[in-house]
Design a protein around this motif. Structure first.
Motif: not given
Length: 154
Positions: A81-88
């Motif tokens: 739903i919110c598609e969190p960002p992947a770790p950098r």
């Protein structure tokens, strides 16, 4: 593939990251506590927590009604739903780890459904935005299970 097949966890990139990671809980998280409170307020206490006898060990289980609830954190379970960002940083570690988590979640749901359970996943972001709506499908399923149970006793 089990987690032991993953590369060792990389060192945290800062002390702030170290503190944040140590603060993450796997059970009795704030979203879990919120779901449990809302279910009790709707009149559905009597659940089992992390019930080992159910396939997949759901966060909240109603064994007699065969209703299981997973309360998933958006970041760790990769919310659609919110598609969190992947770790950098350390993406070579985190990408496969997140993939395994998603696979495990899908496997747990399939095992429960194959055993005749109704399975619900409540995402952290849904719970923050609309808490009552987030649990409404679960409450409806529990009411329906109670209705079926009462009709079968007649």
């Amino acid at each position: 593939m089990p987690y032991k097949d993953l590369a060792p966890c990389p060192p945290p990139s800062s002390d702030a990251v170290r503190r944040s990671m140590r603060g993450n809980r796997s059970i009795n998280t704030k979203p879990e506590l919120t779901v449990r409170r809302l279910l009790r307020e709707a009149g559905f206490g009597g659940y089992r927590l992390h019930w080992r006898s159910a396939p997949g060990q759901p966060d909240v289980a109603y064994p007699g009604r065969k209703v299981a609830v997973f309360v998933n954190g958006c970041y760790w379970h990769r919310c659609p739903i919110c598609e969190p960002p992947a770790p950098r940083t350390h993406s070579e570690y985190w990408t496969p780890k997140f993939g395994k988590t998603v696979e495990r979640d899908e496997r747990k749901i399939a095992e429960l459904e194959a055993a005749g359970w109704q399975v619900f996943t409540i995402w952290e972001c849904e719970l923050k935005r609309r808490p009552l709506e987030a649990v409404s499908d679960v409450v409806d399923a529990l009411r329906e299970a109670d209705t079926r149970s009462h009709e079968s006793k007649r």
